[in-house]
Design a protein around this motif. Structure first.
Motif, PDB file in Angstrom:
ATOM      1  N   LYS A   2      -6.372  55.902  35.720  1.00 23.34           N
ATOM      2  CA  LYS A   2      -5.087  56.202  35.090  1.00 23.34           C
ATOM      3  C   LYS A   2      -5.205  56.059  33.574  1.00 23.34           C
ATOM      4  N   ALA A   3      -4.660  57.025  32.842  1.00 24.66           N
ATOM      5  CA  ALA A   3      -4.697  56.976  31.381  1.00 24.66           C
ATOM      6  C   ALA A   3      -3.718  55.922  30.874  1.00 24.66           C
ATOM      7  N   CYS A   4      -4.107  55.257  29.820  1.00 24.83           N
ATOM      8  CA  CYS A   4      -3.264  54.245  29.200  1.00 24.83           C
ATOM      9  C   CYS A   4      -2.645  54.837  27.936  1.00 24.83           C
ATOM     10  N   ASN A   5      -1.329  54.813  27.854  1.00 22.62           N
ATOM     11  CA  ASN A   5      -0.646  55.349  26.687  1.00 22.62           C
ATOM     12  C   ASN A   5      -0.255  54.274  25.695  1.00 22.62           C
ATOM     13  N   MET A   6      -0.622  53.035  25.962  1.00 24.58           N
ATOM     14  CA  MET A   6      -0.264  51.945  25.068  1.00 24.58           C
ATOM     15  C   MET A   6      -1.434  51.637  24.131  1.00 24.58           C
ATOM     16  N   TYR A   7      -1.127  51.479  22.869  1.00 26.02           N
ATOM     17  CA  TYR A   7      -2.139  51.126  21.889  1.00 26.02           C
ATOM     18  C   TYR A   7      -1.442  50.537  20.674  1.00 26.02           C
ATOM     19  N   THR A   8      -2.189  49.849  19.855  1.00 26.82           N
ATOM     20  CA  THR A   8      -1.646  49.297  18.617  1.00 26.82           C
ATOM     21  C   THR A   8      -1.758  50.365  17.541  1.00 26.82           C
ATOM     22  N   PRO A   9      -0.638  50.785  16.963  1.00 26.74           N
ATOM     23  CA  PRO A   9      -0.689  51.849  15.968  1.00 26.74           C
ATOM     24  C   PRO A   9      -1.429  51.430  14.699  1.00 26.74           C
ATOM     25  N   GLY A  10      -1.987  52.409  14.009  1.00 30.12           N
ATOM     26  CA  GLY A  10      -2.702  52.155  12.769  1.00 30.12           C
ATOM     27  C   GLY A  10      -1.770  52.145  11.587  1.00 30.12           C
ATOM     28  N   PRO A  11      -2.281  51.982  10.430  1.00 33.25           N
ATOM     29  CA  PRO A  11      -3.709  51.822  10.160  1.00 33.25           C
ATOM     30  C   PRO A  11      -4.182  50.404  10.475  1.00 33.25           C
ATOM     31  N   TRP A  12      -5.458  50.317  10.843  1.00 31.08           N
ATOM     32  CA  TRP A  12      -6.107  49.030  11.047  1.00 31.08           C
ATOM     33  C   TRP A  12      -6.943  48.758   9.802  1.00 31.08           C
ATOM     34  N   MET A  13      -6.961  47.531   9.343  1.00 30.25           N
ATOM     35  CA  MET A  13      -7.667  47.178   8.110  1.00 30.25           C
ATOM     36  C   MET A  13      -8.742  46.124   8.374  1.00 30.25           C
ATOM     37  N   SER A  44     -27.361  38.803   5.569  1.00 28.69           N
ATOM     38  CA  SER A  44     -26.694  40.067   5.289  1.00 28.69           C
ATOM     39  C   SER A  44     -25.778  40.401   6.462  1.00 28.69           C
ATOM     40  N   ALA A  45     -24.505  40.572   6.189  1.00 27.81           N
ATOM     41  CA  ALA A  45     -23.548  40.884   7.248  1.00 27.81           C
ATOM     42  C   ALA A  45     -23.140  42.351   7.211  1.00 27.81           C
ATOM     43  N   ASP A  46     -23.980  43.210   6.648  1.00 25.40           N
ATOM     44  CA  ASP A  46     -23.639  44.632   6.525  1.00 25.40           C
ATOM     45  C   ASP A  46     -23.385  45.280   7.885  1.00 25.40           C
ATOM     46  N   GLU A  47     -24.232  44.989   8.871  1.00 22.10           N
ATOM     47  CA  GLU A  47     -24.059  45.577  10.199  1.00 22.10           C
ATOM     48  C   GLU A  47     -22.746  45.097  10.825  1.00 22.10           C
ATOM     49  N   ASN A  48     -22.462  43.833  10.644  1.00 23.25           N
ATOM     50  CA  ASN A  48     -21.217  43.257  11.161  1.00 23.25           C
ATOM     51  C   ASN A  48     -20.004  43.962  10.563  1.00 23.25           C
ATOM     52  N   GLU A  49     -20.023  44.164   9.267  1.00 25.47           N
ATOM     53  CA  GLU A  49     -18.911  44.823   8.594  1.00 25.47           C
ATOM     54  C   GLU A  49     -18.815  46.293   9.008  1.00 25.47           C
ATOM     55  N   ALA A  50     -19.961  46.950   9.187  1.00 25.76           N
ATOM     56  CA  ALA A  50     -19.956  48.349   9.626  1.00 25.76           C
ATOM     57  C   ALA A  50     -19.330  48.472  11.017  1.00 25.76           C
ATOM     58  N   ASN A  51     -19.637  47.533  11.911  1.00 24.48           N
ATOM     59  CA  ASN A  51     -19.033  47.544  13.243  1.00 24.48           C
ATOM     60  C   ASN A  51     -17.526  47.357  13.152  1.00 24.48           C
ATOM     61  N   ALA A  52     -17.086  46.442  12.284  1.00 23.39           N
ATOM     62  CA  ALA A  52     -15.646  46.215  12.112  1.00 23.39           C
ATOM     63  C   ALA A  52     -14.969  47.469  11.564  1.00 23.39           C
ATOM     64  N   ARG A  53     -15.609  48.165  10.636  1.00 20.97           N
ATOM     65  CA  ARG A  53     -15.019  49.384  10.075  1.00 20.97           C
ATOM     66  C   ARG A  53     -14.935  50.494  11.133  1.00 20.97           C
ATOM     67  N   ALA A  58     -10.456  53.346  14.878  1.00 20.69           N
ATOM     68  CA  ALA A  58      -9.986  53.795  16.193  1.00 20.69           C
ATOM     69  C   ALA A  58      -8.684  54.584  16.149  1.00 20.69           C
ATOM     70  N   PRO A  59      -7.643  54.146  15.422  1.00 20.85           N
ATOM     71  CA  PRO A  59      -6.408  54.949  15.410  1.00 20.85           C
ATOM     72  C   PRO A  59      -6.615  56.355  14.838  1.00 20.85           C
ATOM     73  N   ALA A  60      -7.394  56.471  13.775  1.00 24.50           N
ATOM     74  CA  ALA A  60      -7.654  57.789  13.183  1.00 24.50           C
ATOM     75  C   ALA A  60      -8.500  58.643  14.130  1.00 24.50           C
ATOM     76  N   LEU A  61      -9.458  58.031  14.818  1.00 26.91           N
ATOM     77  CA  LEU A  61     -10.281  58.765  15.779  1.00 26.91           C
ATOM     78  C   LEU A  61      -9.430  59.258  16.951  1.00 26.91           C
ATOM     79  N   LEU A  65      -8.842  63.131  18.026  1.00 24.47           N
ATOM     80  CA  LEU A  65      -9.121  63.580  19.392  1.00 24.47           C
ATOM     81  C   LEU A  65      -7.900  64.267  19.997  1.00 24.47           C
ATOM     82  N   GLU A  66      -6.722  63.695  19.792  1.00 23.08           N
ATOM     83  CA  GLU A  66      -5.507  64.314  20.318  1.00 23.08           C
ATOM     84  C   GLU A  66      -5.285  65.691  19.699  1.00 23.08           C
TER      85      GLU A  66
END
Length: 79
Positions: A2-13, A44-53, A58-61, A65-66
């Motif tokens: 079943k598709a889920c229509n609930m999500y936290t709206p963006g922007p996420w920072m 170096s936390a560059d990879e960590n920050e890239a994952n967070a970004r 997700a909201p823009a993606l 997609l929609e």
């Protein structure tokens, strides 16, 4: 499934801070609070920050997609 229509709206920072010996990278959504946090003890936390970004995108993606699905459905209706 079943598709889920609930999500936290963006922007996420993304915000970063130091806590003891770790660098914390947080993804938040304004009044909705924290979405997730990642931590790294590496110098170096560059990879960590890239994952967070990527998570924060997700909201823009989802919006992209929609829009893509709507365009595909419109093309299907024409042909």
């Amino acid at each position: 499934m079943k598709a889920c229509n609930m999500y936290t709206p963006g922007p996420w920072m993304v915000t970063a801070e130091r806590n003891h010996n770790a660098r914390l990278t947080n993804v938040g959504a304004g009044d909705y609070g924290s979405i997730c946090s990642t931590a790294s003890r590496r110098p170096s936390a560059d990879e960590n920050e890239a994952n967070a970004r990527l998570i924060a995108a997700a909201p823009a993606l989802r919006e992209a997609l929609e829009a893509t699905l709507a365009a595909i459905n419109e093309m299907d209706e024409r042909f």
